[in-house]
Structure formats: structure tokens, C-alpha cells
Scaffold this motif. Structure first.
Motif, PDB file in Angstrom:
ATOM      1  N   LEU A 319      12.624 -30.987 -15.278  1.00  0.00           N
ATOM      2  CA  LEU A 319      11.908 -32.096 -14.646  1.00  0.00           C
ATOM      3  C   LEU A 319      12.239 -32.163 -13.160  1.00  0.00           C
ATOM      4  N   TYR A 320      11.215 -32.414 -12.368  1.00  0.00           N
ATOM      5  CA  TYR A 320      11.379 -32.474 -10.916  1.00  0.00           C
ATOM      6  C   TYR A 320      11.454 -33.930 -10.434  1.00  0.00           C
ATOM      7  N   ASP A 321      12.258 -34.119  -9.390  1.00  0.00           N
ATOM      8  CA  ASP A 321      12.330 -35.412  -8.678  1.00  0.00           C
ATOM      9  C   ASP A 321      12.685 -36.582  -9.586  1.00  0.00           C
ATOM     10  N   MET A 322      13.596 -36.356 -10.519  1.00  0.00           N
ATOM     11  CA  MET A 322      14.098 -37.478 -11.319  1.00  0.00           C
ATOM     12  C   MET A 322      15.076 -38.323 -10.507  1.00  0.00           C
ATOM     13  N   ALA A 323      15.408 -37.851  -9.342  1.00  0.00           N
ATOM     14  CA  ALA A 323      16.164 -38.634  -8.354  1.00  0.00           C
ATOM     15  C   ALA A 323      15.564 -38.339  -6.996  1.00  0.00           C
ATOM     16  N   GLY A 324      15.258 -39.384  -6.239  1.00  0.00           N
ATOM     17  CA  GLY A 324      14.691 -39.193  -4.916  1.00  0.00           C
ATOM     18  C   GLY A 324      13.179 -39.030  -4.914  1.00  0.00           C
ATOM     19  N   ASN A 325      12.634 -38.815  -3.747  1.00  0.00           N
ATOM     20  CA  ASN A 325      11.195 -38.724  -3.460  1.00  0.00           C
ATOM     21  C   ASN A 325      10.548 -40.095  -3.633  1.00  0.00           C
TER      22      ASN A 325
END
Length: 419
Positions: A319-325
Motif C-alpha cells: 500500500l502506498y502513502d499510508m503515512a503522509g501525502n
């Protein structure tokens, strides 16, 4: 004689293997229940009209990643700098589910707006529009983002923002219908396409498929047919936190985990610890007052505001960007005591049950707690590292939106993933 003995043994082994394979084939499963009931002996699909047919399991919807469920420690592992004590640690278990690999991007939401404008009323279309004025700030020159961020091709794969919790749920409902329609259309191809298509010889829901192929509005498929996709929805707070932590692969054979995670990656640093990209940021966040990206040309997160989805490394679940963005909406209503009065299996906080809003003094402005407050998690491009920890949580009215909050979808996993 010696040869005859060897042949006899070989023949016996072949018979045993054949018997074993036959017994395995006869074992009923959810996908292949057999021709008769193992409890009554009555035939399925007979004159009584009870249909229990074999079917090929549908693949997961586009962009969904399978998240194997399990036990984990839910709650904040960071020092409680906010002093709210509303997410203390506790052990819970989460069933397996699916989650979007990435946040919903501008181009995906524009696809939704196009469908709404074509098929719905002007009133509903107006309600579906994101609030692009979330970029406006009297003390900042962000005016260009107000008109450009959502619709300009250069921002197509940037996460959509300015979307409320209510709008995110409406998108989930539309996506369910859109993917189901694609599923039905592919089913009519009679094996010409793979994926959602169903072979002509093994079409288990023949009557349903014929009805879909007929003219006029498409009828509602029965759940028993096996070709009804579960609805897309927002993940629960527990699901989001579990998926973000991604503790898979960190345990010993005796179920003792070798470490815990403050962020969706190992260690307490925010940079790549080794390799070709050593020193580069692992997420898009605010490093400190006035420092949104570091110095140009050096090791920084490469984004003053949001960044394209998949720009930073995925976690161990993929999973991408589960923190930030951008931070992300979850399904749960906010209560400060959520850690004390929810179930320890598939934890979820719904409104109107326990710790009711009437117990809080909102009338005299001594509390903000009501049933319209929804949790969002994950940290954003405008947040310091503290909020990137999956255990931290914040809340906002379900009709509100900001330039720092977006969303992604989730879906229940039906049956056994190995099937």
C-alpha cells in the motif's frame, strides 16, 4: 518373480493415489459444493429450484490489495504529546479485507463527477463537487491551486482533496455500481475476456446473465449467484491502522513479533536507511515550521504540497502513502473513549450506541462531540512526523473538508483467499 513383485507394488501405489485424488475431488468447498447436499443427500439444482452451482471466484476489484487479517496492537505508540489519551494501546484482531493500493486521485474523482453530471440531477452534481477553496489562504498565495489542482492534467494522479466524509461515501457507492456494471458487461462476453468474464460452458448464473444481456434496465443480481461484488466503502479506523502498520513478516514462528512499528516502515527514521536511495524521504510530510520539503536538489521529500500517488515506497502490504501525502477519512465516528468500549474483533465505532452524544455538553460549547464527527488518519503533506504514526487520530465534521484530507476505499474479503 522379482519383476512381478515390483509391478504389483507399483499397481497398488497407483490405485492408492487414484483413490486419494478421487477423495480430494469429492471434498466439497464453497466454490465447488458438489452435486448433492452432504447433510440431506438431496440433489442441488433440482426441481425444487434450490440452486447451488459451481462458480469461478471473481477477482478483486481494480486496484484492491488483499490484506491478510490477524492480531495487532492498536493505539498510539508515540508519546501522547496532545494529551488527549483517546487511543491507548489494546490488542484487537482484524478479519481479512481488501484495500485500495493508493489514495483516490483527481482523475478518479473527475471520472465520478463525469458520471454524476451525465446521470444525476444538477443538485446532486453540485453536492459532489470538491471544495477547491480549501487551498485558499489569506496569508498564502495558493490561488492557482483553487482553479488548477483538481482539473489540470498535470495534477491528474495527485490525491483528490476538499472532499468531505459524506462525499467520499457517495463515491464508494458510485464505484460499487460502476464496477458491478463492468462485471456484468464482461460476463456477457462469454469467455472472450479474462478477469471478470465468465466462460460460456461454466456460466453458473445463466439466467442472471441472460437477464443482464436483455434490453432495458439491468436487474439486480442475486447475492446467491456469486457474481455480486461486495460494496466499496471507507475502511474502519482499525482496518486503516492495521493495514498501515503492515506487521506481516515481522514475527517469529511462535507468533512473537520481533519488533513494533512507529510508522508504516521499520525504524524511527524518516529516511531510506540504505541502498541506492539512501537518505531520501519515505513519506511526504512537513519537517518543521516552514520546512515542507527541504532544500532544492538535496535529499528531501520532493513535494511542497501533495505528490503523485506511488511516489514513495509502498509498505509491506503493498500500500502506498499510508503515512503522509494526505490524511484519509475512515468510517468511524469519533469518541474519546473508543479504546475502552469497542469490541476486540473488527473494532468499529458507530454513532448512536454507547457514549452517546447527548452525554456531552455541546449546547454550552463545552464539548465538540456529536455524531457527525468522523475520524481521519495517516498524516499529510502539511503535518509533522508525529501524525504519520498509524496510531494517531484526529476528527472533523463529516461535511467538512480541507486540503490535507483525502480517502481510499476498502472491501470485505469473501470466503477463502486461497480459493
Amino acid at each position: 518373480m522379482h519383476k512381478m513383485g515390483i509391478r504389483s507394488i507399483a499397481l497398488i501405489l497407483i490405485v492408492l493415489l487414484a483413490a486419494t485424488s478421487c477423495s480430494k475431488k469429492k471434498r466439497p468447498t464453497s466454490l465447488k459444493p458438489g452435486k448433492t447436499s452432504s447433510k440431506t443427500g438431496l440433489a442441488y439444482n433440482g426441481k425444487d429450484g434450490f440452486e447451488v452451482k459451481n462458480f469461478k471466484a471473481l477477482p478483486a476489484g481494480p486496484d484492491l490489495v488483499y490484506i491478510e487479517g490477524g492480531r495487532f496492537t492498536m493505539g498510539s505508540l508515540e508519546e501522547e504529546v496532545m494529551g488527549r489519551r483517546d487511543n491507548e494501546k489494546r490488542t484487537v484482531s482484524i478479519n481479512s479485507f481488501y484495500m485500495d493500493q493508493t489514495e483516490v486521485a483527481n482523475v478518479h474523482y473527475l471520472e465520478y463527477l463525469n458520471a454524476v453530471q451525465r446521470d444525476s440531477s444538477e443538485e446532486f452534481y453540485a453536492k459532489a463537487l470538491p471544495d477547491t477553496n480549501v487551498w485558499y489562504n489569506e496569508l498564502s498565495f495558493n490561488d492557482s491551486y483553487v482553479t488548477m489542482y483538481l482539473r489540470h492534467p498535470g495534477f491528474r494522479l495527485y490525491p483528490v482533496v476538499g472532499v468531505s466524509w459524506v462525499q467520499a461515501n457517495d463515491y464508494c457507492a458510485w464505484r460499487t455500481a460502476a464496477v458491478s456494471q463492468a462485471n456484468n458487461t464482461a460476463g456477457q462476453a462469454a469467455g472472450k475476456k479474462k478477469g471478470f468474464a465468465i466462460s460460456k460452458k461454466k456460466r453458473a448464473a445463466k439466467a442472471d446473465a441472460a437477464a443482464v444481456a436483455s434490453s432495458g434496465p439491468a436487474p439486480q443480481l442475486r447475492i446467491e449467484s456469486g457474481y455480486v461484488m461486495p460494496p466499496y466503502r471507507l475502511p474502519t479506523e482499525a482496518e486503516f491502522e492495521y493495514a498501515a502498520m503492515a506487521m506481516i513478516g515481522t514475527q517469529y514462528s511462535d507468533e512473537n513479533q520481533s519488533n513494533q512499528r512507529i510508522y508504516p516502515w521499520d525504524g524511527s527514521t524518516m529516511r531510506q536507511p540504505r541502498g541506492r536511495k539512501q537518505g531520501t524521504m519515505l513519506a511526504n510530510f512537513k519537517r518543521g515550521p516552514g520546512d515542507y520539503a527541504g532544500i532544492a536538489g538535496k535529499s528531501n521529500d520532493g513535494a511542497i504540497i501533495t505528490q503523485e500517488i506511488r511516489a514513495y515506497p509502498a509498505n509491506d502490504f503493498g500500500l502506498y502513502d499510508m503515512a503522509g501525502n494526505v490524511s484519509e477519512w475512515v468510517e468511524d465516528v469519533y469518541r474519546p473513549g473508543s479504546n475502552k468500549d469497542v469490541a476486540d474483533l473488527n473494532s468499529y465505532r458507530r454513532n448512536g450506541f454507547q457514549d452517546e452524544a447527548k452525554n456531552y455538553d455541546t449546547k454550552n460549547s463545552n464539548s465538540m462531540i456529536n455524531d457527525n464527527l468522523r475520524v481521519y488518519k495517516g498524516g499529510s503533506w502539511s503535518d509533522v512526523a508525529y501524525w504519520l504514526s498509524p496510531g494517531t487520530r484526529r476528527y472533523m465534521d463529516q461535511d467538512s473538508s480541507t486540503a490535507m484530507v483525502g480517502f481510499r476505499c476498502a472491501m470485505i474479503a469473501t470466503g477463502t483467499h486461497k480459493n
